[in-house]
Design a protein around this motif. Structure first.
Motif, PDB file in Angstrom:
ATOM      1  N   ARG A  59       0.676  -1.157  -0.072  1.00 27.27           N
ATOM      2  CA  ARG A  59       0.160   0.083   0.098  1.00 27.27           C
ATOM      3  C   ARG A  59       0.912   1.378  -0.209  1.00 27.27           C
ATOM      4  NH1 ARG A  59      -5.526  -0.294   1.794  1.00 27.27           N
ATOM      5  NH2 ARG A  59      -6.147  -2.459   1.554  1.00 27.27           N
ATOM      6  N   ARG A  73       7.829  -7.672  -5.617  1.00 28.91           N
ATOM      7  CA  ARG A  73       7.766  -8.600  -4.726  1.00 28.91           C
ATOM      8  C   ARG A  73       9.375  -8.859  -3.910  1.00 28.91           C
ATOM      9  NH1 ARG A  73       2.789  -9.933  -4.147  1.00 28.91           N
ATOM     10  NH2 ARG A  73       3.404 -11.205  -2.411  1.00 28.91           N
ATOM     11  N   ARG A  97      -0.168 -12.223   2.392  1.00 30.06           N
ATOM     12  CA  ARG A  97      -0.861 -13.196   1.086  1.00 30.06           C
ATOM     13  C   ARG A  97       0.169 -14.277   0.993  1.00 30.06           C
ATOM     14  NH1 ARG A  97      -3.398  -9.371   1.777  1.00 30.06           N
ATOM     15  NH2 ARG A  97      -5.257  -8.467   0.581  1.00 30.06           N
TER      16      ARG A  97
HETATM   17  O1   DC Z   1      -3.826  -7.020   3.006  1.00 30.95           O
HETATM   18  P1   DC Z   1      -4.124  -5.516   2.171  1.00 30.95           P
HETATM   19  O2   DC Z   1      -5.522  -5.166   1.635  1.00 30.95           O
HETATM   20  O3   DC Z   1      -3.369  -4.331   3.008  1.00 30.95           O
HETATM   21  O4   DC Z   1      -3.036  -5.851   0.972  1.00 30.95           O
HETATM   22  C1   DC Z   1      -3.106  -4.839  -0.068  1.00 30.95           C
HETATM   23  C2   DC Z   1      -2.525  -5.527  -1.401  1.00 30.95           C
HETATM   24  O5   DC Z   1      -1.390  -5.910  -1.329  1.00 30.95           O
HETATM   25  C3   DC Z   1      -3.527  -7.005  -1.726  1.00 30.95           C
HETATM   26  O6   DC Z   1      -4.044  -6.653  -2.813  1.00 30.95           O
HETATM   27  C4   DC Z   1      -2.487  -7.870  -1.893  1.00 30.95           C
HETATM   28  C5   DC Z   1      -1.090  -7.484  -1.810  1.00 30.95           C
HETATM   29  N1   DC Z   1      -0.323  -8.094  -0.898  1.00 30.95           N
HETATM   30  C6   DC Z   1       0.420  -8.991  -1.335  1.00 30.95           C
HETATM   31  O7   DC Z   1       0.625  -9.347  -2.601  1.00 30.95           O
HETATM   32  N2   DC Z   1       1.350  -9.806  -0.518  1.00 30.95           N
HETATM   33  C7   DC Z   1       1.264  -9.583   0.943  1.00 30.95           C
HETATM   34  N3   DC Z   1       2.310 -10.305   1.689  1.00 30.95           N
HETATM   35  C8   DC Z   1       0.642  -8.531   1.471  1.00 30.95           C
HETATM   36  C9   DC Z   1      -0.166  -7.772   0.246  1.00 30.95           C
END
Ligand code: DC
Length: 220
Positions: free
Chosen positions: A36, A95, A125
């Motif tokens: 974010r 990433r 995630r």
């Molecule tokens: O959990 P969140 O809604 O704050 O995450 C925002 C975006 O970041 C979500 O679309 C997926 C991504 N994200 C990710 O790909 N890997 C993570 N470890 C955390 C979040």
């Protein structure tokens, strides 16, 4: 000691992670806040979230102190910035840039004031699958999308944002699709994760289930 919490958007990861961190006196990292924050930087610079070079630059320029303080910045919590974050999340360079920071935090956890912590709770995630596959405790939260939309709507309204249920639900469905379908680090439970469907559970129920699991593994 690392606790990895993954799951769908608005399934209750953040609430559980913060509560476990407080209970165990561990440091907490909301990894979604990293994505974010990169999203917010692009948004503020009027750059497109699909602009790989700009996103990469924003990710590499993130400082540790900045990240920890930005976790509590309300500006990163809007639906718009969430959408930006989900658009930059599939970019491999992003990433990779954020991976190192997350692993460093997991293995050398520190509280916000810089003092070392005895353990770390990370939510996101791909924590149990990619960032910390060695975590001893892995939890994966899911819930029906209608339940998650209702929770997200309430949360947005409580924080003073105007939001419409149908739009929130459609954003959640889009977010689920991009999080689960992307080729790199897609959202899926690790084979050794406890999967919890929080649809019919209170926050206390979810916390109790997590504590039971941790106790069952002999860690507390
Ligand atoms: O959990 P969140 O809604 O704050 O995450 C925002 C975006 O970041 C979500 O679309 C997926 C991504 N994200 C990710 O790909 N890997 C993570 N470890 C955390 C979040």
């Amino acid at each position: 000691m690392i606790i990895a919490i993954d799951g769908f958007s608005a399934a209750g990861k953040g609430t559980l992670a913060q509560r476990l961190a407080d209970y165990l006196n561990y440091a907490y990292l909301d990894t979604g806040a990293l994505y974010r924050t990169v999203g917010l930087k692009l948004y503020e610079n009027k750059q497109n979230p699909t602009d790989i070079k700009a996103a990469q630059k924003a990710a590499f320029e993130l400082k540790e102190e900045e990240i920890l303080s930005l976790q509590t910045n309300p500006a990163i919590r809007t639906e718009e910035i969430g959408t930006y974050a989900s658009k930059i999340a599939p970019i491999p360079e992003i990433r990779q840039a954020l991976l190192e920071f997350q692993r460093k935090f997991a293995f050398h956890p520190r509280f916000k004031d810089g003092t070392p912590a005895p353990g770390a709770v990370l939510d996101g995630r791909d924590i149990g699958t990619v960032v910390c596959p060695e975590a001893k405790i892995k939890l994966f939260l899911k819930a029906r999308s209608e339940v998650r939309a209702t929770r997200r709507l309430k949360d947005l309204q409580l924080r003073g944002f105007y939001a419409i249920y149908d739009t929130v639900l459609s954003d959640i469905n889009k977010r689920d699709e991009s999080d689960s379908q992307r080729g790199l680090s897609p959202l899926k439970p690790a084979p050794d994760a406890l999967v919890i469907d929080t649809s019919e559970m209170t926050q206390d129920d979810v916390f109790a289930a997590a504590i039971d699991f941790i106790k069952g593994k002999g860690f507390i």
